[in-house]
Design a protein around this motif. Structure first.
Motif, short mmCIF file in Angstrom:
data_model
loop_
_atom_site.label_atom_id
_atom_site.label_comp_id
_atom_site.label_asym_id
_atom_site.label_seq_id
_atom_site.Cartn_x
_atom_site.Cartn_y
_atom_site.Cartn_z
N ASN A 130 0.85 -1.19 0.00
CA ASN A 130 0.00 0.00 0.00
C ASN A 130 0.89 1.24 0.00
O ASN A 130 1.76 1.37 0.87
CB ASN A 130 -0.86 0.03 1.26
N TYR A 146 -2.63 7.77 7.40
CA TYR A 146 -2.30 6.34 7.57
C TYR A 146 -3.35 5.64 8.44
O TYR A 146 -3.81 4.53 8.14
CB TYR A 146 -0.90 6.18 8.17
N PHE A 149 -6.55 5.21 6.55
CA PHE A 149 -6.41 4.05 5.66
C PHE A 149 -6.59 2.74 6.43
O PHE A 149 -7.31 1.83 6.00
CB PHE A 149 -5.03 4.10 4.97
N ARG A 153 -9.22 -0.41 5.77
CA ARG A 153 -8.70 -1.77 5.53
C ARG A 153 -9.26 -2.75 6.56
O ARG A 153 -9.69 -3.87 6.20
CB ARG A 153 -7.17 -1.76 5.59
N ALA A 170 2.38 -7.28 4.71
CA ALA A 170 2.05 -6.07 3.94
C ALA A 170 3.11 -5.00 4.11
O ALA A 170 4.02 -5.11 4.95
CB ALA A 170 0.68 -5.52 4.37
N THR A 171 2.95 -4.00 3.27
CA THR A 171 3.70 -2.76 3.40
C THR A 171 2.69 -1.64 3.37
O THR A 171 1.75 -1.67 2.56
CB THR A 171 4.69 -2.61 2.23
N GLY A 172 2.84 -0.66 4.26
CA GLY A 172 2.03 0.55 4.23
C GLY A 172 3.01 1.71 4.32
O GLY A 172 3.53 1.99 5.40
N TYR A 206 -1.89 -3.84 18.00
CA TYR A 206 -1.40 -2.55 18.50
C TYR A 206 -2.50 -1.87 19.32
O TYR A 206 -3.67 -1.90 18.94
CB TYR A 206 -1.06 -1.61 17.34
N PRO A 215 -3.38 -1.70 12.28
CA PRO A 215 -3.00 -2.13 10.93
C PRO A 215 -3.10 -3.66 10.84
O PRO A 215 -2.49 -4.38 11.64
CB PRO A 215 -1.54 -1.68 10.80
N PHE A 217 -2.00 -6.67 9.34
CA PHE A 217 -1.04 -7.37 8.48
C PHE A 217 -0.20 -8.31 9.33
O PHE A 217 -0.13 -8.18 10.55
CB PHE A 217 -0.15 -6.37 7.72
N ARG A 219 3.65 -10.13 10.00
CA ARG A 219 5.06 -9.70 9.87
C ARG A 219 5.73 -10.36 8.67
O ARG A 219 6.66 -9.83 8.09
CB ARG A 219 5.83 -10.05 11.15
N GLY A 239 6.98 -4.85 5.44
CA GLY A 239 7.72 -3.65 5.80
C GLY A 239 8.01 -3.67 7.30
O GLY A 239 7.11 -3.89 8.10
N SER A 241 10.24 -1.98 10.66
CA SER A 241 10.87 -0.74 11.08
C SER A 241 11.42 -0.87 12.49
O SER A 241 11.55 -1.97 13.04
CB SER A 241 9.85 0.38 10.94
N ILE A 243 10.59 -0.80 15.56
CA ILE A 243 9.52 -0.93 16.55
C ILE A 243 9.81 -2.17 17.39
O ILE A 243 10.06 -3.25 16.85
CB ILE A 243 8.14 -1.05 15.86
N CYS A 326 5.17 5.12 7.94
CA CYS A 326 3.81 5.16 8.51
C CYS A 326 3.69 5.88 9.85
O CYS A 326 2.62 6.31 10.22
CB CYS A 326 3.24 3.76 8.59
N GLU A 333 12.51 2.06 6.86
CA GLU A 333 11.76 0.79 6.88
C GLU A 333 12.31 -0.10 5.77
O GLU A 333 12.76 0.40 4.73
CB GLU A 333 10.28 1.10 6.65
#
Ligand SMILES: C=C(O[C@@H]1C=C(C(=O)O)C=C[C@H]1O)C(=O)O
Length: 346
Positions: A130, A146, A149, A153, A170-172, A206, A215, A217, A219, A239, A241, A243, A326, A333
Motif C-alpha cells: 500500500n 495512515y 487508511f 482496511r 504487507a507494506t504501508g 497494536y 494495521p 497485516f 510480519r 515492511g 521498522s 519498533i 507510517c 523501513e
C-alpha cells in the motif's frame, strides 16, 4: 521436493527501465510494477498487469518490479482493478484517487479486490503493498491519513472474515502522489503461513494510541506449494521498522533505527521464529533479496545504504526509496523476499 514444485511459486526481480523489454521477453509475466516518477491507474499492457507508482523524483531513479511465473498468464480488468493470473497465482492492483478522507474509499476498493479474488478463485492473500500519499498528514477530520487508511482496511478484512492468521504480510508506506495505490499477490492452492515476531507486538494487536483500528497485516508470510512443505517455501517479509513491542525506538537516529529494523527481520526469518511456525529454514539477512529500503530523509540514504551493505548479500537486489514512513517518528523501513528458487541453487 521436485523442481516443478519449487518453480511453482511466483518469482520477482528488479529491472532498470532500459532493461525491461529484455527481462520480460519470452517470460510468463504476471505483472510489472514501476516504482517511478508518476502514478497511473493499473491496466493491462502487453498481456499483463502494469502499474506505475509515484515513488521516485525522476524516472531515471526508478525501477520495475517484474513478477513472472512458470505458467501461461491471463489478464483482465474489473471494477477499476487490473489483474493477471496463471491458475495458481493472482497479481492485482487498484488505486484510490486523492481525497480528503480515505477510510471509505479504502474499504470500497479493498472490498472490490477481495470480491474479485473470490470470483477468480484466489482466496489466499499472501502479500499486499500500500502506497499512501501524504501518509503522515491529517485527513479532513483531523485523523492521520495512515490511520484513516487502516480503518478502511480493517473494515474490509472484517467483512470478509479475515482472521489474525489469514491477514497477509504487507507494506504501508508513503508515496509522492496518486492517492493510495495498492497491489496484492494471492494464491489458489499454495499453502500460506502467517509469521509473527516475538520481539514485536503483532500489528493487529497494536493499542489504540496508534489509531482507531490497528494495521491488519502479518510480519511475514511463508508460501509453499503444499502445506507439507516446511522447508523450500518462500518468505515475504513485511515492511519492518524500528519498533519493539509496539513502541518506536531511536526516534531521530536513522542509523540505530536501521539496525533495529534489521535485527527485527533477522529474528523474524531466523530458525527460532520459523520453528515456532513449523518451518525448518535457517535464514539470515544474507538470504533476503528484492529488498526495498524506504528512507524518510534523502540525505540519510548513504548512511542507511552503508549499514545495509554490511548485512545483505552482495548479490541481493536492493532499491532505496526516499518516501515517508507510517509513523512520524520512523525514519527508515525495510522489506524483502526470501525466494524459494534461490534456496535450491547448488
Ligand atoms: C512499520 C510498520 O508498519 C508498516 C505498515 C504496514 C501496513 O499498514 O500495511 C505494513 C508494514 C509496514 O510497512 C509496523 O507497524 O511495524
Amino acid at each position: 521436493m521436485t523442481q516443478q514444485q519449487i518453480l511453482d511459486l511466483p518469482a520477482s526481480k528488479f529491472a532498470m527501465p532500459d532493461d525491461l523489454d529484455e527481462e520480460t521477453s519470452g517470460a510468463n509475466v504476471l505483472g510489472v510494477i514501476n516504482y517511478t516518477s508518476g502514478a497511473t491507474d493499473p491496466d493491462v499492457t502487453s498481456g499483463h498487469l502494469r502499474f506505475d507508482l509515484h515513488m521516485t523524483g525522476t524516472a531515471a531513479d526508478g525501477f520495475a518490479e517484474v513478477w513472472t511465473t512458470e505458467r501461461p498468464v491471463e489478464s483482465g480488468e474489473s471494477g477499476g482493478i487490473a489483474y493477471s493470473h496463471d491458475g495458481e497465482h493472482l497479481l492485482c492492483a487498484g488505486r484510490i484517487p486523492p481525497a480528503t478522507s480515505y477510510a471509505e474509499g479504502t474499504r470500497a476498493a479493498y472490498t472490490t479486490t477481495l470480491e474479485l479474488m473470490d470470483a477468480l478463485g484466489y482466496d489466499n492473500c499472501a502479500r499486499m503493498w500500500n502506497f499512501v500519499n501524504r501518509i503522515n498528514e491529517d485527513n479532513a477530520e483531523g485523523l492521520e491519513i495512515y490511520r484513516d487508511f487502516c480503518k478502511g482496511r480493517a473494515e474490509a478484512f472484517e467483512a470478509f472474515n479475515f482472521s489474525d492468521t489469514s491477514v497477509p504480510a504487507a507494506t504501508g508506506i508513503g508515496s509522492l502522489g496518486g492517492g493510495i495505490a495498492f497491489y496484492v499477490l494471492a494464491s489458489r492452492t499454495s499453502s500460506l503461513t502467517a509469521i509473527e515476531n516475538s520481539k514485536q507486538v503483532s500489528a493487529y494487536n497494536y493499542p489504540e494510541q496508534y489509531g482507531p483500528r490497528p494495521p491488519k497485516f502479518a510480519r511475514a508470510t511463508y508460501q509453499s506449494a503444499t502445506s507439507a512443505d516446511r522447508t523450500s517455501g518462500q518468505i515475504y517479509v513485511a515492511g519492518t521498522s524500528s519498533i519493539r513491542g509496539h513502541e518506536t525506538l531511536f526516534a531521530g537516529d536513522v542509523e540505530k533505527q536501521a539496525l533495529l529494523a534489521l535485527d527485527n527481520i533477522a529474528h523474524l526469518i531466523g530458525p527460532e521464529t520459523l520453528a515456532d511456525h513449523g518451518i525448518e529454514q535457517r535464514n539470515t539477512l544474507a538470504d533476503l533479496d528484492t529488498i526495498k529500503v524506504y528512507v524518510r530523509h534523502g540525505e540519510d540514504i548513504p548512511a542507511v545504504r552503508r549499514i545495509c551493505e554490511e548485512h545483505f548479500s552482495p548479490d541481493a537486489q536492493v532499491a532505496y526509496l526516499n518516501v515517508d514512513v507510517c509513523r512520524a517518528d520512523l525514519s527508515v523501513e525495510l522489506e524483502g523476499i526470501i525466494h524459494s528458487a534461490n534456496r535450491c541453487e547448488p
